[in-house]
Design a protein around this motif. Sequence first.
Motif, short mmCIF file in Angstrom:
data_model
loop_
_atom_site.label_atom_id
_atom_site.label_comp_id
_atom_site.label_asym_id
_atom_site.label_seq_id
_atom_site.Cartn_x
_atom_site.Cartn_y
_atom_site.Cartn_z
N PHE A 1 0.82 -1.20 0.00
CA PHE A 1 0.00 0.00 0.00
C PHE A 1 0.86 1.25 0.00
N THR A 2 0.23 2.37 -0.35
CA THR A 2 0.89 3.66 -0.23
C THR A 2 1.14 3.92 1.26
N PRO A 3 2.10 4.78 1.60
CA PRO A 3 2.37 5.03 3.02
C PRO A 3 1.14 5.48 3.82
N ASN A 4 0.33 6.37 3.24
CA ASN A 4 -0.86 6.84 3.95
C ASN A 4 -1.87 5.72 4.18
N LEU A 5 -2.10 4.90 3.14
CA LEU A 5 -3.04 3.79 3.28
C LEU A 5 -2.49 2.74 4.25
N ALA A 6 -1.20 2.49 4.19
CA ALA A 6 -0.58 1.53 5.12
C ALA A 6 -0.75 2.00 6.56
N ALA A 7 -0.54 3.30 6.81
CA ALA A 7 -0.69 3.84 8.17
C ALA A 7 -2.14 3.70 8.65
N ALA A 8 -3.09 3.97 7.75
CA ALA A 8 -4.51 3.85 8.11
C ALA A 8 -4.87 2.40 8.41
N ARG A 9 -4.34 1.47 7.62
CA ARG A 9 -4.63 0.05 7.85
C ARG A 9 -3.99 -0.44 9.16
N LYS A 10 -2.78 0.01 9.46
CA LYS A 10 -2.14 -0.37 10.72
C LYS A 10 -2.99 0.09 11.91
N LYS A 11 -3.52 1.30 11.80
CA LYS A 11 -4.35 1.85 12.86
C LYS A 11 -5.59 0.98 13.07
N LYS A 12 -6.21 0.53 12.00
CA LYS A 12 -7.40 -0.33 12.08
C LYS A 12 -7.05 -1.69 12.69
N LEU A 13 -5.89 -2.24 12.34
CA LEU A 13 -5.46 -3.51 12.92
C LEU A 13 -5.22 -3.37 14.42
N ARG A 14 -4.58 -2.26 14.82
CA ARG A 14 -4.36 -2.01 16.25
C ARG A 14 -5.69 -1.88 16.99
N GLU A 15 -6.66 -1.23 16.35
CA GLU A 15 -7.98 -1.09 16.96
C GLU A 15 -8.62 -2.46 17.18
N ALA A 16 -8.55 -3.32 16.16
CA ALA A 16 -9.12 -4.67 16.28
C ALA A 16 -8.40 -5.47 17.36
N THR B 1 -10.53 -6.36 20.49
CA THR B 1 -10.80 -7.78 20.21
C THR B 1 -12.17 -7.97 19.56
N GLU B 2 -12.64 -6.94 18.88
CA GLU B 2 -13.90 -6.97 18.15
C GLU B 2 -13.63 -6.71 16.67
N PRO B 3 -14.51 -7.18 15.78
CA PRO B 3 -14.33 -6.87 14.36
C PRO B 3 -14.37 -5.36 14.12
N VAL B 4 -13.58 -4.91 13.18
CA VAL B 4 -13.53 -3.50 12.79
C VAL B 4 -13.91 -3.41 11.32
N ARG C 1 -10.40 2.06 -6.71
CA ARG C 1 -11.46 1.13 -6.34
C ARG C 1 -11.85 1.39 -4.89
N ILE C 2 -13.11 1.18 -4.56
CA ILE C 2 -13.62 1.39 -3.20
C ILE C 2 -13.86 0.02 -2.58
N TYR C 3 -13.35 -0.16 -1.35
CA TYR C 3 -13.46 -1.45 -0.67
C TYR C 3 -14.16 -1.30 0.67
N ASP C 4 -15.05 -2.24 0.94
CA ASP C 4 -15.69 -2.36 2.24
C ASP C 4 -14.91 -3.46 2.97
N ASN C 5 -14.22 -3.11 4.04
CA ASN C 5 -13.29 -4.01 4.73
C ASN C 5 -13.81 -4.40 6.11
N THR C 6 -13.52 -5.62 6.51
CA THR C 6 -13.77 -6.06 7.88
C THR C 6 -12.55 -6.82 8.37
N ILE C 7 -12.07 -6.42 9.54
CA ILE C 7 -10.94 -7.09 10.19
C ILE C 7 -11.48 -7.87 11.38
#
Length: 174
Positions: free
Chosen positions: A82-97, A101-104, A113-119
């Motif tokens: 991922f781009t650095p900004n997208l990578a940082a946003a995804r890391k933040k979501k993983l840390r939140e999950a 300990t709940e799905p994010v 492209r637009i993605y609906d994601n669930t971790i």
Amino acid sequence: AWRYQTMVKLNRQLTNNVKKRKQLENALRESRELLRAVFDTTHDSVFLLDVEGIILAINNVAAGRFDKSPKELFGMDVYSLFTPNLAAARKKKLREAAHTTEPVCFTDERAGRIYDNTIYPILDSEGNAFQFAIFAKDITERKLAEEALQKTTSILQAIFEGAIDALYAKDLKG
């Protein structure tokens, strides 16, 4: 006689251990095949990551979205894709999950492209996240259709509100 009996006993134990090992290897292979089949039955991207973001498993859809094969991506740092900004946003979501300990769930955009994601955090016996299952659905076409419908609705509303003459609409049955 004692030495012979000991040798026979050791031979039986070794034979049993070999049989058990083969059974375990077969069970592991079947589990991997089942996981691969489940991963590849969806049109969504599916990832299995460790807490550091290393790809442990990935389906063909997800790999194809990066123009690679699952074998090429296995063991890679997912954030390097991922781009650095997208990578940082995804890391933040993983840390939140991991923390909750709940799905994010979240929506983001990558490469137009637009993605609906669930971790989904996968918890160990102590309740700590040690892996993550990630599902990403491409919702680009749905979003474009929603925008087009909204635009058409706005235009029709403006026509009806701005008309001098009386207007009404009816269906085919009157």
